[in-house]
Design a protein around this motif. Structure first.
Motif, short mmCIF file in Angstrom:
data_model
loop_
_atom_site.label_atom_id
_atom_site.label_comp_id
_atom_site.label_asym_id
_atom_site.label_seq_id
_atom_site.Cartn_x
_atom_site.Cartn_y
_atom_site.Cartn_z
N SER A 150 0.87 -1.18 0.00
CA SER A 150 0.00 0.00 0.00
C SER A 150 0.90 1.22 0.00
O SER A 150 2.13 1.10 -0.03
CB SER A 150 -0.91 0.02 1.24
OG SER A 150 -0.19 0.49 2.37
N ARG A 151 0.29 2.39 0.09
CA ARG A 151 1.10 3.62 0.11
C ARG A 151 1.89 3.74 1.41
O ARG A 151 2.80 4.53 1.52
CB ARG A 151 0.20 4.85 -0.07
CG ARG A 151 -0.34 4.96 -1.48
CD ARG A 151 -1.16 6.23 -1.72
NE ARG A 151 -1.55 6.30 -3.12
CZ ARG A 151 -2.62 5.70 -3.64
NH1 ARG A 151 -3.41 4.99 -2.85
NH2 ARG A 151 -2.90 5.80 -4.93
N ARG A 152 1.55 2.92 2.44
CA ARG A 152 2.26 2.98 3.72
C ARG A 152 3.39 1.98 3.84
O ARG A 152 4.36 2.22 4.54
CB ARG A 152 1.28 2.74 4.89
CG ARG A 152 0.54 3.95 5.42
CD ARG A 152 -0.50 4.48 4.50
NE ARG A 152 -1.46 3.46 4.08
CZ ARG A 152 -2.33 3.62 3.11
NH1 ARG A 152 -2.39 4.75 2.43
NH2 ARG A 152 -3.15 2.65 2.76
N GLY A 153 3.21 0.83 3.22
CA GLY A 153 4.22 -0.19 3.43
C GLY A 153 3.94 -1.44 2.61
O GLY A 153 3.02 -1.46 1.79
N GLU A 154 4.76 -2.45 2.84
CA GLU A 154 4.55 -3.70 2.12
C GLU A 154 4.83 -4.88 3.04
O GLU A 154 5.61 -4.77 3.99
CB GLU A 154 5.45 -3.77 0.89
CG GLU A 154 6.93 -3.78 1.24
CD GLU A 154 7.79 -4.18 0.04
OE1 GLU A 154 7.77 -3.44 -0.94
OE2 GLU A 154 8.45 -5.24 0.13
N ILE A 155 4.17 -5.98 2.76
CA ILE A 155 4.42 -7.21 3.52
C ILE A 155 4.50 -8.38 2.55
O ILE A 155 3.96 -8.31 1.44
CB ILE A 155 3.32 -7.50 4.56
CG1 ILE A 155 1.95 -7.50 3.88
CG2 ILE A 155 3.35 -6.52 5.70
CD1 ILE A 155 0.87 -8.02 4.78
N THR A 156 5.17 -9.42 3.00
CA THR A 156 5.20 -10.66 2.25
C THR A 156 4.35 -11.66 3.00
O THR A 156 4.53 -11.84 4.21
CB THR A 156 6.65 -11.18 2.13
OG1 THR A 156 7.43 -10.13 1.56
CG2 THR A 156 6.73 -12.41 1.25
N VAL A 157 3.42 -12.26 2.30
CA VAL A 157 2.43 -13.10 2.98
C VAL A 157 1.94 -14.18 2.02
O VAL A 157 2.07 -14.03 0.80
CB VAL A 157 1.26 -12.20 3.48
CG1 VAL A 157 0.56 -11.52 2.33
CG2 VAL A 157 0.27 -12.96 4.34
N LYS A 158 1.41 -15.23 2.59
CA LYS A 158 0.90 -16.33 1.77
C LYS A 158 -0.47 -15.94 1.20
O LYS A 158 -1.34 -15.45 1.93
CB LYS A 158 0.75 -17.57 2.66
CG LYS A 158 0.55 -18.85 1.89
CD LYS A 158 0.49 -20.05 2.83
CE LYS A 158 1.83 -20.69 3.05
NZ LYS A 158 1.76 -21.92 3.84
N ALA A 159 -0.65 -16.17 -0.10
CA ALA A 159 -1.96 -15.91 -0.71
C ALA A 159 -2.90 -17.06 -0.40
O ALA A 159 -2.50 -18.22 -0.37
CB ALA A 159 -1.82 -15.76 -2.22
N LYS A 160 -4.15 -16.71 -0.10
CA LYS A 160 -5.16 -17.75 0.08
C LYS A 160 -6.32 -17.42 -0.84
O LYS A 160 -6.99 -16.39 -0.67
CB LYS A 160 -5.62 -17.78 1.54
CG LYS A 160 -6.68 -18.84 1.80
CD LYS A 160 -7.04 -18.84 3.28
CE LYS A 160 -8.29 -19.66 3.52
NZ LYS A 160 -8.82 -19.43 4.87
N VAL A 161 -6.49 -18.26 -1.85
CA VAL A 161 -7.57 -18.02 -2.81
C VAL A 161 -8.83 -18.66 -2.23
O VAL A 161 -8.85 -19.84 -1.91
CB VAL A 161 -7.22 -18.61 -4.18
CG1 VAL A 161 -8.36 -18.37 -5.16
CG2 VAL A 161 -5.92 -17.98 -4.69
N THR A 162 -9.86 -17.84 -2.06
CA THR A 162 -11.06 -18.32 -1.37
C THR A 162 -12.33 -17.72 -1.97
O THR A 162 -12.35 -16.54 -2.32
CB THR A 162 -10.99 -17.98 0.14
OG1 THR A 162 -12.30 -18.13 0.70
CG2 THR A 162 -10.50 -16.58 0.41
N PRO A 163 -13.38 -18.54 -2.05
CA PRO A 163 -14.66 -18.01 -2.54
C PRO A 163 -15.30 -17.02 -1.57
O PRO A 163 -16.28 -16.36 -1.91
CB PRO A 163 -15.53 -19.27 -2.70
CG PRO A 163 -14.90 -20.31 -1.86
CD PRO A 163 -13.44 -19.98 -1.77
#
Lengths: 527, 352
Positions: free
Chosen positions: A469-482
């Motif tokens: 985002s404009r504030r920062g960044e993170i590395t995280v696991k994507a979870k694809v979900t309905p």
């Protein structure tokens, strides 16, 4: 809450907006599900297909931050189709004409355009609401954590007054409070504008009362700062000394980089906590506290019920009860405070000073707690407020409100809306659940996203991604979900490294200073 | 609806049409033992412990699932009834493992109590071992099928009380088993670990792992308190042995939760025993924390606040109270800021 959890079972209809109850208030949700299984209707308003969607008669999947337009659209239908409770409006409310004028600008087609819910569904919801009385409206932080949070709340109240659902059993406006004692902390006057029992600091009579009770002179009349203002005060030097009791602001406040800068700017920071946290790192002094089950006292729940909390063991090593720590500081300023236990504090001070709690004494809450207002020792407590349509100020006042969008909306650079919340297996920054073995059930954070967005970005579920985002960044696991609709990302703030608050927007409702945790713009990048 | 009458153990009693025989008996203070019956749920009539004799009926009837009718002549404790219950208990004891020596539920087990009160001290049937392996993989709940009597209270607590719909009755006949999903482990199914099934289990088939071998019913004191998590304010029984919580259960008749708990309330209690607790006052010096006495730490904070207030005014100090802690603590903190520091700069996270 105007009403009580005990009324869920008897309710005939629920309107749940911005509340992920099965995860954030699981036991409350069981009573709601019981009622639905017994035939009660459920209208769910939530951008996500959260677990309650399986129980809903109608699930209006509104766009994040469109609540007011959506609710105004429903009220438009109720008024134009003559479905509202005219008797209640005429005898118990004021301001109807102003409300009507405002909501007339939100025909279902316009509300549909803003909210993403079809005009037909908006009409269906209005008609369904008008067909069953009463209905219980429940909301949680999906309503309040917006720059228009206060107006969102006003809108829910407008709807329930228009439907005549106030002042009755199994009706009302019911915010489910997030923390065990957030209701109590408000009741106790841990707010910058009120003494215990919501007595205004600006009121000279209230000040005189507390000056007498506390044996002091010149209690300050000017309301104080709210948390975000305090934090900004640290950075600009207006606030020099800051005392943080049991809060992990470095993880819970929006825009962690900004918050940590503010904490680091404090000339003198005191932290009082049961654990070292990301916040206590910035402290100059840390006081070790007694924790839950290590001291006697009370909590007040969402339905205004004051219940006992009991001590079963000593705090570890030198840790001390929190009230004792404050008392010791007062003593060093020459104030000798008499009360030396939870019971003395409650029975001799709190209950004596807060009229709504006058009839609550430790001796009366050995078993079930009492729901305030409890004005005297004989009073049985109050299950629901505003009985027979009699509001605290006399008439219930409609406050017409216009829809405003979130402060930051998606654009080309940051095309997704990030909304945040809490997950079932953890609580806030995991200071407690992370030390109770619950990591086994949820060991890490995920960025929950739709299959449409994942496919467009070439991301597979389980893959590590960057969320920026404009504030920062993170590395995280994507979870694809309905659960999550296209265009949205959903995250929690339980884990430090992938905490959503590295990304959230530090913008606040102007009146309540509640942050817009529910909406900011982000993009997701494949790594 | 007009009340009707029936005869209960020789006395004429009134009842409301729609009540079951069990409900009528309870309403009139007559005890009928139950095993599978779970208050507030649909009666399954599975265990046959609650059978009673109704004059003129072909066989004994399960009182939990038989509606009372006007003119019924019911005997709840005849020799025929007692004999039937004894046989049922004997058959339950002959199926699976009911050795109580290390069972967590010993002393708090409905089957044990029934066997004792009906004097079932010999079992005439060969023991049928129960074929399903124990599930002991997750840190919270042990499923010991060898002790399961298939009463299905756990299923009812999941389906009808919590409505989590994670467990059900699976398989048939001698291989019958309570299953999660399509017979998965709890931690690989839709189970959300509320543990209501454990609380509902009348025997030792569902056990809380954290409290295992820490103390049984006779060893613990039960202390009522309020949950430290969300704003529902569930009422908990802390099962305490030697000053340490070994188990948490819901207060069955307590408001607001009526015995229900969630995963955090039931299993999230032992953070207080973490070695990482703050144990002594700490003062930061040259960027490092060092241990300090209360006198030193309190004096330092008092002096520093006094100095800042004298130099910059009362509004140069601010405090955030704790929405997790006690009312009495928040009261005390706002009193300190208002009455002593003379500022209204006191807030908490209600707005966030």
């Amino acid at each position: 809450m105007t009403n009580s959890f005990g009324e869920f079972g008897k309710a005939r209809m629920f309107f749940v907006i911005g509340s992920n109850m099965t995860e954030a208030h699981p036991v409350a949700a069981t009573f709601l599900k019981n009622a639905v299984m017994n035939g009660a209707k459920l209208i769910l308003v939530d951008p996500r297909k959260q677990p309650l969607a399986n129980f809903a008669d109608i699930h209006a999947q509104i766009k994040v931050g469109s609540d007011i337009a959506f609710l105004n659209g429903i009220m438009h239908v109720l008024i134009t189709e003559d479905l509202y409770d005219k008797e209640f409006v005429a005898s118990c409310t004021a301001g109807f004409e102003d409300l009507k004028k405002t909501v007339m600008a939100y025909p279902p087609e316009r509300a549909a355009e803003i909210s993403g819910v079809s005009a037909d569904m908006i009409r269906d919801i209005a008609r369904m609401l008008a067909s069953v009385k009463p209905a219980m409206l429940c909301y949680t932080l999906g309503i309040t954590e917006h720059t228009c949070g206060k107006n969102n709340v006003m809108s829910t109240a407008n709807l329930q007054m228009l439907l005549g659902n106030m002042g009755v059993e199994s009706g009302g406006v019911n915010p489910l409070r997030g923390q065990n004692n957030v209701q109590g902390a408000c009741d106790m006057g841990a707010l910058p504008n009120v003494f215990p029992g919501y007595q205004q600091v600006a009121n000279p009579d209230a000040r005189a009362k507390f000056e007498k009770a506390w044996g002091v002179k010149d209690l300050p009349a000017k309301p104080g700062l709210m948390i975000p203002q305090m934090m900004e005060g640290l950075a600009d030097g207006k606030v020099k000394a800051f005392w943080v009791f049991g809060e992990n602001l470095a993880n819970t406040e929006p825009d962690i980089a900004k918050v940590e800068h503010e904490l680091a700017s404090a000339e003198f920071l005191v932290c009082q906590d049961i654990f070292p946290t990301e916040t206590t790192r910035f402290a100059d002094v840390i006081f070790p506290s007694a924790g839950w089950s290590e001291d006697d006292g009370t909590f007040t729940n969402s339905e205004r019920r004051v219940s006992r909390v009991r001590k079963v063991s000593q705090p570890p090593a030198l840790a001390m009860p929190n009230w004792w720590i404050f008392k010791e500081i007062a003593r060093r300023f020459g104030h000798d405070w008499a009360s030396s236990s939870g019971e003395e504090l409650w029975d001799n001070e709190i209950s004596a000073l807060a009229p709504a709690l006058a009839g609550v004494k430790y001796g009366r809450i050995e078993q079930d707690g009492l729901q305030w207002p409890v004005p005297d020792d004989e009073h049985p407590g109050t299950a629901f407020l505003h009985k027979e349509g009699k509001f605290t100020c006399g008439l219930g006042v409609f406050t017409a409100v216009e829809w405003t969008p979130p402060a930051e909306v998606p654009d080309e650079e940051y095309p997704l809306v990030l909304s945040t919340g809490r997950r079932l297996y953890h609580y806030h920054t995991r200071t407690q659940t992370g030390r109770s073995g619950l990591d086994y059930l949820l060991p890490e954070e995920t960025a929950d996203m739709s299959s449409a967005d994942a496919e467009a970005l070439g991301i597979l579920s389980g893959e590590m991604v960057k969320v920026r985002s404009r504030r920062g960044e993170i590395t995280v696991k994507a979870k694809v979900t309905p659960q999550v609709p296209q265009g949205m990302v959903w995250m929690a703030f339980h884990f430090r490294d992938a905490c959503a608050n590295w990304l959230t927007n530090p913008v606040f409702d102007p009146a309540t200073q509640t942050a817009e945790y529910k909406a900011c713009a982000v993009r997701i990048e494949k790594i | 609806m007009a009340m009707k009458t029936l005869t209960l153990n020789g006395s004429t009693v009134e009842f409301e049409p729609g009540q079951t025989i069990l409900e009528v008996a309870r309403a009139h203070g007559v005890h009928i033992p139950t095993l599978c019956y779970l208050d507030g749920c649909t009666a399954t009539g599975a265990c046959r412990i609650c059978v009673v004799e109704v004059k003129g009926a072909r066989s004994l009837v399960a009182s939990c699932s038989t509606p009372a009718e006007g003119g019924m002549d019911i005997c709840t404790d005849s020799e025929r009834v007692r004999q039937s219950r004894r046989l049922t208990i004997e058959l339950l004891l002959a199926s699976g493992n009911h050795n109580c020596i290390t069972c967590e539920m010993s002393g708090d087990c409905t089957l044990q109590d029934l066997a004792y009160s009906y004097g079932v001290d010999t079992i005439r049937f060969p023991n049928t071992p129960q074929p399903h392996a124990k599930e002991d993989m997750n840190p919270f709940i042990i499923r010991d099928f060898s002790r399961c009597i298939l009463c299905s209270r756990c299923v009812q607590s999941c389906q009808e009380v919590q409505v989590n719909r994670a467990i059900s009755n699976g398989y048939r006949g001698p291989t019958a088993k309570i299953i999660a999903g399509c017979d998965q482990r709890y931690d690989q199914s839709d189970c959300v670990f509320c543990g209501q099934c454990v609380q509902a289990c009348p025997v030792g088939a569902l056990i809380e792992k954290k409290g295992r071998f820490q103390g049984r019913a006779k060893d613990v004191d039960k202390v009522r308190t309020t949950c430290p998590y969300c704003g529902v304010g569930c009422q908990l029984w802390l099962h305490v042995k030697d000053g340490r919580i070994v188990k948490v259960t819901g207060v069955e008749d307590g408001a607001p939760n009526k015995g229900r708990l969630c995963v955090k309330g039931r299993f999230g209690y032992d953070f207080i025993y973490s070695d990482e607790r703050n144990k002594t006052p700490l003062i930061k010096e040259n960027g490092e924390f060092r241990e300090a006495s209360w006198e030193e730490a309190l004096d330092l904070v008092a002096n520093k606040f006094r100095e800042i207030i004298e130099k910059h005014g009362s509004d140069a100090v601010a405090g955030v109270s704790c929405a997790r802690s006690l009312n009495e603590d928040s009261y005390q903190m706002q009193k300190l800021f208002r009455a002593v520091f003379k500022t209204n700069n006191i807030d908490h996270c209600a707005r966030t």
